[in-house]
Design a protein around this motif. Structure first.
Motif, PDB file in Angstrom:
ATOM      1  N   LEU A   1       4.419   3.515  15.884  1.00 50.98           N
ATOM      2  CA  LEU A   1       3.523   4.620  15.540  1.00 50.98           C
ATOM      3  C   LEU A   1       3.375   5.572  16.724  1.00 50.98           C
ATOM      4  CD1 LEU A   1       0.714   2.667  13.630  1.00 50.98           C
ATOM      5  CD2 LEU A   1       2.849   3.621  12.739  1.00 50.98           C
TER       6      LEU A   1
ATOM      7  N   HIS B   1      -1.378  -0.069   6.366  1.00 54.10           N
ATOM      8  CA  HIS B   1      -1.855   1.291   6.653  1.00 54.10           C
ATOM      9  C   HIS B   1      -3.349   1.307   6.938  1.00 54.10           C
ATOM     10  CE1 HIS B   1      -3.072   5.485   5.771  1.00 54.10           C
ATOM     11  NE2 HIS B   1      -1.919   5.772   6.337  1.00 54.10           N
TER      12      HIS B   1
ATOM     13  N   ALA C   1      -0.553  -1.848  15.599  1.00 53.21           N
ATOM     14  CA  ALA C   1       0.581  -2.208  14.748  1.00 53.21           C
ATOM     15  C   ALA C   1       1.361  -3.381  15.337  1.00 53.21           C
ATOM     16  CB  ALA C   1       1.503  -1.005  14.561  1.00 53.21           C
TER      17      ALA C   1
ATOM     18  N   ILE D   1       2.598   8.288  11.293  1.00 52.93           N
ATOM     19  CA  ILE D   1       2.492   6.957  10.677  1.00 52.93           C
ATOM     20  C   ILE D   1       3.500   6.801   9.534  1.00 52.93           C
ATOM     21  CG2 ILE D   1       0.981   5.370   9.421  1.00 52.93           C
ATOM     22  CD1 ILE D   1      -1.396   6.690  10.841  1.00 52.93           C
ATOM     23  N   LEU D   2       3.399   7.664   8.537  1.00 49.18           N
ATOM     24  CA  LEU D   2       4.219   7.534   7.335  1.00 49.18           C
ATOM     25  C   LEU D   2       5.612   8.127   7.533  1.00 49.18           C
ATOM     26  CD1 LEU D   2       1.502   8.369   4.663  1.00 49.18           C
ATOM     27  CD2 LEU D   2       2.275   6.117   5.432  1.00 49.18           C
TER      28      LEU D   2
ATOM     29  N   LEU E   1       5.480  -3.404  10.321  1.00 45.75           N
ATOM     30  CA  LEU E   1       5.102  -2.020  10.540  1.00 45.75           C
ATOM     31  C   LEU E   1       6.063  -1.346  11.520  1.00 45.75           C
ATOM     32  CD1 LEU E   1       1.209  -2.322  10.828  1.00 45.75           C
ATOM     33  CD2 LEU E   1       2.552  -1.523   8.873  1.00 45.75           C
TER      34      LEU E   1
ATOM     35  N   PHE F   1       2.716   2.458   2.254  1.00 44.36           N
ATOM     36  CA  PHE F   1       4.044   2.184   2.804  1.00 44.36           C
ATOM     37  C   PHE F   1       4.979   1.684   1.711  1.00 44.36           C
ATOM     38  CE2 PHE F   1       1.911   1.584   7.072  1.00 44.36           C
ATOM     39  CZ  PHE F   1       2.606   2.599   7.724  1.00 44.36           C
TER      40      PHE F   1
ATOM     41  N   ASP G   1       0.835  -1.202   0.000  1.00 42.05           N
ATOM     42  CA  ASP G   1       0.000   0.000   0.000  1.00 42.05           C
ATOM     43  C   ASP G   1       0.869   1.250   0.000  1.00 42.05           C
ATOM     44  OD1 ASP G   1       0.989   0.033   2.602  1.00 42.05           O
ATOM     45  OD2 ASP G   1      -0.880  -0.635   3.518  1.00 42.05           O
TER      46      ASP G   1
ATOM     47  N   ARG H   1       9.870  10.940  10.162  1.00 40.12           N
ATOM     48  CA  ARG H   1       8.450  10.600  10.120  1.00 40.12           C
ATOM     49  C   ARG H   1       7.616  11.830   9.798  1.00 40.12           C
ATOM     50  NH1 ARG H   1       7.961   5.697  12.891  1.00 40.12           N
ATOM     51  NH2 ARG H   1       5.932   5.513  11.837  1.00 40.12           N
TER      52      ARG H   1
END
Length: 276
Positions: free
Chosen positions: A164, A113, A173, A225-226, A161, A55, A53, A220
């Motif tokens: 977070l 995600h 996660a 998250i991303l 993952l 990520f 996805d 980050r």
């Protein structure tokens, strides 16, 4: 004593910030005659495909950059979308990948995600995230992805993952990582654990951290998250280290000495004798 040793190992892993890569039941490059990536490929060109996805989208440029010097590795410039695994349409949508025929020697998977959610199954039933039933269903879908790739003799690297920012999101996660790590082990593929690699010295979330050169950088995004572009480059570095090592082992396995004495091999094929 064993429990104390394991506790010490975990503490050192968190403090050092070095990720742990679970080798699962896959063939070890240290075992004679076995390599994780197939050593025999057409024209000595290895085809790498990234699945997942957002990520996976973020990781792709970093992996291309990190592996650019290897002219025998062909990284596809477009990811194959997979996930979220929790959505009701997953089983139907994934059938196309299960029947795909293109050759993929190395498959890198990173997703999750949209998976921090409950399942809704036929009949309107909801399976709550984190329950045994949720873990079983999520594991079944992870199995489908892995087996679809292994069917084509693809060496699979499933990236876990990261840590977070929000505690409740991070708890989810951790659950996803636990399920994927177990399924990777049982299916004999490699799980690349990046969780501690993006935590601080105390094992907590931090937007900043060392890049691949050791310089402190913003890794980050504001959503917690991303990754930033620098963070994605670091993420890719964890994966490329595993792939580079396995590719080196696969290529070494192509050099198979001929049977017989040196004199006999020289008569049969002077250019490929054991003495050479």
């Amino acid at each position: 004593m064993l429990a104390a040793a394991l506790k010490t190992f975990v503490i050192l892993a968190v403090i050092g910030g070095a990720p742990f890569c679970a080798l699962a039941q896959a063939p070890s490059a240290d075992e004679p005659g076995q390599t994780y990536i197939t050593p025999f490929v057409e024209s000595d060109i290895y085809r790498l495909q990234i699945y997942g996805d957002v990520f996976a989208e973020g990781m792709m440029p970093g992996l291309i950059e990190g592996m650019a010097a290897d002219q025998r590795l062909q990284i596809q410039r477009k990811i194959k979308p997979v996930g979220p695994l929790v959505k009701p349409e997953f089983d139907e949508e994934f059938k196309a990948e299960e029947t795909a025929r293109e050759v993929v020697h190395v498959g890198v998977v990173m997703l999750g995600h949209g998976d921090r959610n409950h399942f809704r199954v036929p009949g309107g039933k909801r399976i709550q995230l984190g329950t045994d039933e949720w873990r079983a269903e999520y594991g079944r879908r992870v199995d489908r992805v892995i087996r679809a790739l292994k069917r084509r003799n693809t060496a699979v690297y499933w990236v876990g993952l990261p840590i977070l920012r929000r505690p409740e999101a991070n708890d989810d996660a951790v659950i996803i990582n636990e399920v994927v790590r177990e399924r990777a082990f049982l299916n004999g593929v490699k799980f690349v654990d990046i969780y501690t690699g993006f935590a601080d010295a105390e094992g907590n979330y931090d937007r900043y951290g060392p890049d691949i050169s050791g310089k402190p950088q913003l890794l980050r995004e504001a959503d917690g998250i991303l990754f930033t572009s620098i963070g994605n480059r670091k993420l890719a570095n964890f994966v490329e280290r595993e792939i580079k090592r396995d590719l080196a082992a696969a290529r070494s396995a192509r050099v198979i000495p001929l049977a017989g004495s040196d004199a006999e091999q020289q008569r049969v094929n002077p250019t490929k004798s054991a003495a050479a």
